[in-house]
Design a protein around this motif. Structure first.
Motif, PDB file in Angstrom:
ATOM      1  N   GLU A   1      -5.017   5.930  25.462  1.00 14.86           N
ATOM      2  CA  GLU A   1      -6.340   6.499  25.236  1.00 14.86           C
ATOM      3  C   GLU A   1      -7.159   5.554  24.372  1.00 14.86           C
ATOM      4  OE1 GLU A   1      -6.009  10.172  23.138  1.00 14.86           O
ATOM      5  OE2 GLU A   1      -4.997   9.287  21.412  1.00 14.86           O
ATOM      6  N   VAL A   2      -8.479   5.694  24.477  1.00 15.93           N
ATOM      7  CA  VAL A   2      -9.379   4.803  23.751  1.00 15.93           C
ATOM      8  C   VAL A   2      -9.630   5.331  22.346  1.00 15.93           C
ATOM      9  CG1 VAL A   2     -11.712   3.839  23.682  1.00 15.93           C
ATOM     10  CG2 VAL A   2     -10.500   4.012  25.864  1.00 15.93           C
ATOM     11  N   ASP A   3      -9.335   4.505  21.357  1.00 12.53           N
ATOM     12  CA  ASP A   3      -9.609   4.814  19.956  1.00 12.53           C
ATOM     13  C   ASP A   3      -9.985   3.496  19.286  1.00 12.53           C
ATOM     14  OD1 ASP A   3      -9.594   5.323  17.224  1.00 12.53           O
ATOM     15  OD2 ASP A   3      -7.958   6.767  17.347  1.00 12.53           O
ATOM     16  N   PRO A   4     -11.284   3.213  19.181  1.00 12.87           N
ATOM     17  CA  PRO A   4     -11.729   1.897  18.687  1.00 12.87           C
ATOM     18  C   PRO A   4     -11.160   1.517  17.326  1.00 12.87           C
ATOM     19  CG  PRO A   4     -13.577   3.102  19.621  1.00 12.87           C
ATOM     20  CD  PRO A   4     -12.434   4.058  19.562  1.00 12.87           C
ATOM     21  N   LEU A   5     -11.165   2.436  16.361  1.00 16.75           N
ATOM     22  CA  LEU A   5     -10.685   2.090  15.027  1.00 16.75           C
ATOM     23  C   LEU A   5      -9.203   1.774  15.044  1.00 16.75           C
ATOM     24  CD1 LEU A   5     -11.218   1.670  12.076  1.00 16.75           C
ATOM     25  CD2 LEU A   5     -10.938   4.135  11.704  1.00 16.75           C
ATOM     26  N   ARG A   6      -8.426   2.546  15.808  1.00 21.08           N
ATOM     27  CA  ARG A   6      -6.993   2.251  15.906  1.00 21.08           C
ATOM     28  C   ARG A   6      -6.769   0.860  16.475  1.00 21.08           C
ATOM     29  NH1 ARG A   6      -5.072   5.040  20.666  1.00 21.08           N
ATOM     30  NH2 ARG A   6      -6.129   3.192  21.483  1.00 21.08           N
ATOM     31  N   ASP A   7      -7.556   0.483  17.501  1.00 12.53           N
ATOM     32  CA  ASP A   7      -7.401  -0.834  18.107  1.00 12.53           C
ATOM     33  C   ASP A   7      -7.741  -1.946  17.114  1.00 12.53           C
ATOM     34  OD1 ASP A   7      -6.805   0.586  20.357  1.00 12.53           O
ATOM     35  OD2 ASP A   7      -8.631   0.079  21.452  1.00 12.53           O
ATOM     36  N   ILE A   8      -8.804  -1.745  16.345  1.00 12.36           N
ATOM     37  CA  ILE A   8      -9.167  -2.715  15.312  1.00 12.36           C
ATOM     38  C   ILE A   8      -8.039  -2.869  14.309  1.00 12.36           C
ATOM     39  CG2 ILE A   8     -10.657  -3.049  13.285  1.00 12.36           C
ATOM     40  CD1 ILE A   8     -12.972  -1.967  14.953  1.00 12.36           C
ATOM     41  N   GLU A   9      -7.495  -1.743  13.872  1.00 12.38           N
ATOM     42  CA  GLU A   9      -6.417  -1.786  12.881  1.00 12.38           C
ATOM     43  C   GLU A   9      -5.166  -2.458  13.436  1.00 12.38           C
ATOM     44  OE1 GLU A   9      -6.220   2.345  11.905  1.00 12.38           O
ATOM     45  OE2 GLU A   9      -7.658   2.161  10.237  1.00 12.38           O
ATOM     46  N   THR A  10      -4.904  -2.271  14.733  1.00 10.10           N
ATOM     47  CA  THR A  10      -3.746  -2.923  15.365  1.00 10.10           C
ATOM     48  C   THR A  10      -3.878  -4.435  15.306  1.00 10.10           C
ATOM     49  OG1 THR A  10      -3.312  -1.072  16.877  1.00 10.10           O
ATOM     50  CG2 THR A  10      -2.488  -3.243  17.537  1.00 10.10           C
ATOM     51  N   ILE A  11      -5.027  -4.942  15.720  1.00 10.85           N
ATOM     52  CA  ILE A  11      -5.231  -6.395  15.720  1.00 10.85           C
ATOM     53  C   ILE A  11      -5.266  -6.944  14.293  1.00 10.85           C
ATOM     54  CG2 ILE A  11      -6.937  -8.198  16.172  1.00 10.85           C
ATOM     55  CD1 ILE A  11      -7.464  -7.019  18.820  1.00 10.85           C
ATOM     56  N   ASN A  12      -5.997  -6.274  13.431  1.00  7.45           N
ATOM     57  CA  ASN A  12      -6.109  -6.762  12.056  1.00  7.45           C
ATOM     58  C   ASN A  12      -4.761  -6.795  11.356  1.00  7.45           C
ATOM     59  OD1 ASN A  12      -8.814  -7.081  12.463  1.00  7.45           O
ATOM     60  ND2 ASN A  12      -9.459  -5.363  11.185  1.00  7.45           N
ATOM     61  N   LEU A  13      -3.912  -5.803  11.642  1.00  4.77           N
ATOM     62  CA  LEU A  13      -2.574  -5.790  11.040  1.00  4.77           C
ATOM     63  C   LEU A  13      -1.752  -6.975  11.532  1.00  4.77           C
ATOM     64  CD1 LEU A  13      -0.388  -4.498   9.320  1.00  4.77           C
ATOM     65  CD2 LEU A  13       0.210  -3.047  11.284  1.00  4.77           C
ATOM     66  N   GLU A  14      -1.838  -7.277  12.818  1.00  4.92           N
ATOM     67  CA  GLU A  14      -1.087  -8.413  13.349  1.00  4.92           C
ATOM     68  C   GLU A  14      -1.535  -9.722  12.693  1.00  4.92           C
ATOM     69  OE1 GLU A  14       1.562  -8.260  15.183  1.00  4.92           O
ATOM     70  OE2 GLU A  14       1.387  -6.084  15.377  1.00  4.92           O
ATOM     71  N   LEU A  15      -2.828  -9.845  12.464  1.00  5.16           N
ATOM     72  CA  LEU A  15      -3.341 -11.055  11.816  1.00  5.16           C
ATOM     73  C   LEU A  15      -2.885 -11.137  10.366  1.00  5.16           C
ATOM     74  CD1 LEU A  15      -6.993 -11.182  13.226  1.00  5.16           C
ATOM     75  CD2 LEU A  15      -4.899 -12.161  14.176  1.00  5.16           C
ATOM     76  N   VAL A  16      -2.875  -9.993   9.677  1.00  2.56           N
ATOM     77  CA  VAL A  16      -2.396  -9.949   8.295  1.00  2.56           C
ATOM     78  C   VAL A  16      -0.915 -10.318   8.236  1.00  2.56           C
ATOM     79  CG1 VAL A  16      -1.805  -8.364   6.420  1.00  2.56           C
ATOM     80  CG2 VAL A  16      -4.109  -8.350   7.372  1.00  2.56           C
ATOM     81  N   LEU A  17      -0.113  -9.773   9.148  1.00  2.00           N
ATOM     82  CA  LEU A  17       1.327 -10.069   9.161  1.00  2.00           C
ATOM     83  C   LEU A  17       1.575 -11.552   9.421  1.00  2.00           C
ATOM     84  CD1 LEU A  17       2.655  -6.972  11.162  1.00  2.00           C
ATOM     85  CD2 LEU A  17       2.944  -7.430   8.719  1.00  2.00           C
ATOM     86  N   ALA A  18       0.790 -12.135  10.322  1.00  2.00           N
ATOM     87  CA  ALA A  18       0.936 -13.564  10.592  1.00  2.00           C
ATOM     88  C   ALA A  18       0.599 -14.385   9.355  1.00  2.00           C
ATOM     89  CB  ALA A  18       0.036 -13.962  11.766  1.00  2.00           C
ATOM     90  N   ASP A  19      -0.448 -13.994   8.642  1.00  2.00           N
ATOM     91  CA  ASP A  19      -0.838 -14.707   7.419  1.00  2.00           C
ATOM     92  C   ASP A  19       0.192 -14.533   6.317  1.00  2.00           C
ATOM     93  OD1 ASP A  19      -3.099 -15.780   8.499  1.00  2.00           O
ATOM     94  OD2 ASP A  19      -4.505 -14.433   7.499  1.00  2.00           O
ATOM     95  N   MET A  20       0.818 -13.378   6.267  1.00  2.00           N
ATOM     96  CA  MET A  20       1.884 -13.165   5.287  1.00  2.00           C
ATOM     97  C   MET A  20       3.014 -14.163   5.502  1.00  2.00           C
ATOM     98  SD  MET A  20       2.262  -9.009   4.902  1.00  2.00           S
ATOM     99  CE  MET A  20       3.890  -9.233   4.155  1.00  2.00           C
ATOM    100  N   GLN A  21       3.418 -14.330   6.768  1.00  2.00           N
ATOM    101  CA  GLN A  21       4.487 -15.281   7.078  1.00  2.00           C
ATOM    102  C   GLN A  21       4.091 -16.702   6.675  1.00  2.00           C
ATOM    103  OE1 GLN A  21       5.487 -14.932  11.220  1.00  2.00           O
ATOM    104  NE2 GLN A  21       6.074 -12.778  11.069  1.00  2.00           N
ATOM    105  N   THR A  22       2.877 -17.058   7.003  1.00  2.00           N
ATOM    106  CA  THR A  22       2.377 -18.401   6.661  1.00  2.00           C
ATOM    107  C   THR A  22       2.389 -18.619   5.155  1.00  2.00           C
ATOM    108  OG1 THR A  22       0.932 -18.453   8.607  1.00  2.00           O
ATOM    109  CG2 THR A  22       0.375 -19.930   6.787  1.00  2.00           C
ATOM    110  N   THR A  23       1.907 -17.634   4.411  1.00  2.00           N
ATOM    111  CA  THR A  23       1.794 -17.762   2.956  1.00  2.00           C
ATOM    112  C   THR A  23       3.158 -17.791   2.289  1.00  2.00           C
ATOM    113  OG1 THR A  23      -0.290 -16.540   3.092  1.00  2.00           O
ATOM    114  CG2 THR A  23       0.652 -16.821   0.908  1.00  2.00           C
ATOM    115  N   GLU A  24       4.062 -16.940   2.749  1.00  2.00           N
ATOM    116  CA  GLU A  24       5.419 -16.926   2.182  1.00  2.00           C
ATOM    117  C   GLU A  24       6.122 -18.259   2.387  1.00  2.00           C
ATOM    118  OE1 GLU A  24       6.321 -12.125   2.757  1.00  2.00           O
ATOM    119  OE2 GLU A  24       6.965 -13.580   4.267  1.00  2.00           O
ATOM    120  N   LYS A  25       5.974 -18.833   3.591  1.00  4.83           N
ATOM    121  CA  LYS A  25       6.613 -20.121   3.865  1.00  4.83           C
ATOM    122  C   LYS A  25       6.013 -21.224   2.998  1.00  4.83           C
ATOM    123  CE  LYS A  25       7.870 -19.149   8.676  1.00  4.83           C
ATOM    124  NZ  LYS A  25       7.624 -19.492  10.112  1.00  4.83           N
TER     125      LYS A  25
END
Length: 366
Positions: free
Chosen positions: A118-142
């Motif tokens: 189902e379409v939920d714009p805010l949920r979709d935004i949060e999904t993508i933004n979380l993935e980007l945050v998680l990727a940056d976490m890995q980069t920063t930790e390394k």
């Protein structure tokens, strides 16, 4: 100047349709030698009526607009930071861009499946933004792991980067984007080496569909209210686009386009709004050169000095800069000619310290 905006989004949100619409506003690559020829890169003209007026003023043989690059990036799915789908490809490509245009589906259509059902714009935004945050976490930790030894040895640059990285990591662990973290000028410089995705400015592109709910109707929906509250809370920028309509319009002549827009009730050129908003997001402005041979819009970063602006034309204009003759485009048009503008004292002589303004018409003296 090569600055690019990465178009990202979940599957089936209209990302590729939007890119196709954008590429129909593209300009010949040979006019922009900084650009690479790649099917996933669109060199898009920045809509600017000032260029048309200056072309007519000078009766120029050629007109070249300012341009900005849009990059069509592989679709993202939940788990991209862990390598799901084309996650690694997605993340590596977006790191190479300078800003993000996140396409968000706001239309319901049972014939176009949504990955979440189902379409939920805010949920979709949060999904993508979380993935980007998680990727940056890995980069920063390394990076912090590799910085440890040099920081302990007392190396100033390593200590500065470590402090910035620790501050950023704390925010990322809270689920916050790196761009929201207040950093000192020194910390910003130190953090550049991290190449964090969430440090990039972001523009949300709300993709609607002709024949679906209009915006006034959507304003009564809870999912729309939650979306607007998110934009207000995060001070985010957004534009509305009907990617499907804009993609179909690309093949039509001007008169047919107006009739088509009337039939579908889509009167705003959302793609032009997107291009202008993206240009502004990157902190870019346009100055002009005009004459019988050519009228051209040149892209520079806001705040550039006259020699730096000259380098957009040729490095000699920066390295051997003497002075620049400057006039605002509207004053030039009002005067009717350069001779009359000079007679009225409207053409100024500026030196190396002059900060070029959007809309300046410039002749460089070297």
């Amino acid at each position: 100047m090569s600055l690019s905006i990465g178009i990202v989004g979940l599957p089936n949100v209209g990302k590729s349709t939007l890119f196709n619409a954008l590429t129909k506003k593209s300009v010949p690559a040979e006019n922009f030698p900084f650009c690479t020829i790649d099917p996933s890169v669109g060199i898009v003209a920045v809509p600017d009526e000032r260029l048309d007026k200056l072309e007519a003023f000078s009766n120029s043989k050629k007109k070249v607009p300012a341009a900005v690059e849009f990059v069509d990036i592989a679709g993202l799915v939940k788990g991209a930071a862990e390598g799901e789908g084309l996650g690694n490809q997605f993340l590596s490509h977006i790191r190479e861009t300078d800003a993000i245009a996140q396409v968000v589906r706001i239309f319901d259509n049972p014939n176009i499946l949504h990955v979440e059902g189902e379409v939920d714009p805010l949920r979709d935004i949060e999904t993508i933004n979380l993935e980007l945050v998680l990727a940056d976490m890995q980069t920063t930790e390394k990076r912090l792991e590799s910085l440890g030894r040099d920081a302990k040895a007392g190396k100033k640059e390593a200590i500065a980067e470590q402090e910035a990285a620790e501050k950023l990591l704390a925010a990322l662990e809270r689920g916050e984007a790196a761009r929201t973290v207040p950093l000192t000028p020194e910390e910003k410089i130190a953090a550049r080496g991290l190449h964090l995705i969430t440090m990039k400015p972001i523009l949300y592109v709300l993709n609607r569909e002709a024949g679906g709910h209009n915006i006034d109707e959507m304003k009564d929906e809870d999912r729309w209210r939650r979306l607007m509250e998110f934009f207000e809370r995060t001070h985010a920028k957004y534009v509305l686009v009907d990617a499907g309509v804009e993609s179909e319009l690309r093949e039509l002549q001007a008169d047919d386009k107006e009739q088509f827009r009337h039939e579908y009730g889509v009167f705003d050129d959302g793609v032009n709004d997107l291009i202008r908003a993206g240009y502004d997001l990157l902190g870019l402005i346009t100055f002009f050169t005009t004459g019988e041979d050519e009228t051209r819009g040149w892209t520079i970063v806001r705040g550039s000095t006259a020699p730096e602006a000259g380098a957009a034309i040729h490095t000699d204009f920066r390295d051997t800069f003497i002075r620049a003759e400057v006039i605002e485009y509207d004053k030039l048009l009002t005067a009717g000619s350069y001779a009359e503008a000079r007679k009225r004292g409207l053409v100024r002589t500026e030196g190396k310290g002059y900060a070029v303004q959007d809309g300046d018409v410039i002749e460089f003296k070297v």
